[in-house]
Design a protein around this motif. Structure first.
Motif, PDB file in Angstrom:
ATOM      1  N   ASP A   1       1.141  -0.642  -0.114  1.00 59.04           N
ATOM      2  CA  ASP A   1       0.330   0.253   0.084  1.00 59.04           C
ATOM      3  C   ASP A   1       0.635   1.302   0.000  1.00 59.04           C
ATOM      4  OD1 ASP A   1       0.933  -0.156   2.404  1.00 59.04           O
ATOM      5  OD2 ASP A   1      -1.217   0.549   3.489  1.00 59.04           O
ATOM      6  N   ILE A   2       2.226   1.056  -0.576  1.00 58.99           N
ATOM      7  CA  ILE A   2       2.752   2.447  -0.255  1.00 58.99           C
ATOM      8  C   ILE A   2       3.295   2.383  -1.447  1.00 58.99           C
ATOM      9  CG2 ILE A   2       5.472   3.276   0.467  1.00 58.99           C
ATOM     10  CD1 ILE A   2       3.120   3.512   2.644  1.00 58.99           C
ATOM     11  N   ALA A   3       3.709   3.674  -2.321  1.00 62.32           N
ATOM     12  CA  ALA A   3       4.398   3.706  -3.756  1.00 62.32           C
ATOM     13  C   ALA A   3       5.069   4.924  -3.741  1.00 62.32           C
ATOM     14  CB  ALA A   3       2.872   3.478  -4.727  1.00 62.32           C
ATOM     15  N   LEU A   4       6.236   4.695  -4.229  1.00 60.90           N
ATOM     16  CA  LEU A   4       7.367   6.002  -4.518  1.00 60.90           C
ATOM     17  C   LEU A   4       7.233   6.065  -6.550  1.00 60.90           C
ATOM     18  CD1 LEU A   4       9.047   7.815  -3.726  1.00 60.90           C
ATOM     19  CD2 LEU A   4      11.049   5.831  -4.786  1.00 60.90           C
ATOM     20  N   GLY A   5       6.876   7.349  -6.807  1.00 64.08           N
ATOM     21  CA  GLY A   5       6.803   7.954  -7.524  1.00 64.08           C
ATOM     22  C   GLY A   5       7.675   9.500  -8.267  1.00 64.08           C
ATOM     23  N   ARG A   6       8.270   9.290  -9.641  1.00 62.12           N
ATOM     24  CA  ARG A   6       9.198   9.768  -9.798  1.00 62.12           C
ATOM     25  C   ARG A   6       8.413  11.171 -10.976  1.00 62.12           C
ATOM     26  NH1 ARG A   6      12.207  13.173 -12.326  1.00 62.12           N
ATOM     27  NH2 ARG A   6      13.551  12.950 -13.615  1.00 62.12           N
ATOM     28  N   SER A   7       8.558  12.348 -11.115  1.00 60.47           N
ATOM     29  CA  SER A   7       7.610  13.030 -12.361  1.00 60.47           C
ATOM     30  C   SER A   7       9.018  14.452 -12.896  1.00 60.47           C
ATOM     31  CB  SER A   7       6.533  13.564 -11.142  1.00 60.47           C
ATOM     32  OG  SER A   7       7.270  14.301  -9.791  1.00 60.47           O
ATOM     33  N   GLU A   8       8.072  14.825 -13.595  1.00 62.77           N
ATOM     34  CA  GLU A   8       8.797  15.793 -14.384  1.00 62.77           C
ATOM     35  C   GLU A   8       7.542  16.603 -14.489  1.00 62.77           C
ATOM     36  OE1 GLU A   8      10.583  13.934 -18.250  1.00 62.77           O
ATOM     37  OE2 GLU A   8      12.510  13.680 -16.697  1.00 62.77           O
ATOM     38  N   TRP A   9       7.286  17.981 -13.856  1.00 63.75           N
ATOM     39  CA  TRP A   9       6.608  18.573 -13.928  1.00 63.75           C
ATOM     40  C   TRP A   9       6.265  19.823 -14.501  1.00 63.75           C
ATOM     41  CZ3 TRP A   9       5.556  22.436 -11.081  1.00 63.75           C
ATOM     42  CH2 TRP A   9       6.930  22.964  -9.684  1.00 63.75           C
ATOM     43  N   SER A  10       5.811  20.232 -14.812  1.00 62.29           N
ATOM     44  CA  SER A  10       5.729  22.570 -15.160  1.00 62.29           C
ATOM     45  C   SER A  10       4.272  22.769 -14.848  1.00 62.29           C
ATOM     46  CB  SER A  10       6.209  22.040 -17.044  1.00 62.29           C
ATOM     47  OG  SER A  10       5.670  21.603 -17.512  1.00 62.29           O
ATOM     48  N   ILE A  11       3.937  24.368 -15.440  1.00 58.91           N
ATOM     49  CA  ILE A  11       3.068  24.849 -15.398  1.00 58.91           C
ATOM     50  C   ILE A  11       3.595  25.873 -16.640  1.00 58.91           C
ATOM     51  CG2 ILE A  11       1.999  26.465 -14.187  1.00 58.91           C
ATOM     52  CD1 ILE A  11       1.830  25.807 -11.724  1.00 58.91           C
ATOM     53  N   THR A  12       2.598  25.620 -17.321  1.00 59.87           N
ATOM     54  CA  THR A  12       2.986  26.521 -19.235  1.00 59.87           C
ATOM     55  C   THR A  12       1.801  27.690 -19.055  1.00 59.87           C
ATOM     56  OG1 THR A  12       2.208  24.661 -20.796  1.00 59.87           O
ATOM     57  CG2 THR A  12       4.532  25.101 -19.867  1.00 59.87           C
TER      58      THR A  12
END
Length: 126
Positions: free
Chosen positions: A76-87
């Motif tokens: 019930d645990i997860a690790l995420g890696r993201s690339e995010w932006s606000i444009t």
């Protein structure tokens, strides 16, 4: 609001929540007993600080996009890696590489417990 029933959907659901512009909708994505880092080196916790941070991010006008680089799950645990932006059109208002820890709730919904929005930046000093 469509909350994620799979850990790997949390990034897309979070971007969709931010793009509503509604604080309550975004807050539903988080376990506010956890930690959010809305700007480098400034972690906060608790409902009031989460809400303040969400409002600050929502004040950046534009569209949020989040790309999932990876999502690893153990129970019930997860690790995420993201690339995010606000444009806003062609203008990039902000972009970063984040790390998120998620926990599956009793109802099966995944909530973000730790959101280190700048956690995967090469020049980040803890």
């Amino acid at each position: 609001m469509n909350l994620p029933k799979r850990a790997e959907d949390a990034h897309a659901n979070l971007a969709a929540a931010f793009n509503t512009g509604d604080v309550a909708t975004v807050m539903n994505m988080y376990d506010t007993t956890g930690i959010i880092v809305p700007e480098p080196g400034k972690p906060v916790s608790g409902h009031a600080k989460f809400e303040e941070s969400i409002k600050a991010i929502l004040s950046i006008k534009g569209k949020m996009e989040i790309k999932t680089v990876y999502c690893m799950q153990a129970g019930d645990i997860a690790l995420g890696r993201s690339e995010w932006s606000i444009t806003d059109g062609d203008e990039v208002k902000i972009s970063a590489n984040g790390i998120e820890v998620m926990k599956q709730q009793a109802d099966g919904i995944w909530k973000i417990v730790i959101d280190q929005a700048f956690g995967a930046e090469a020049n980040l000093v803890a």
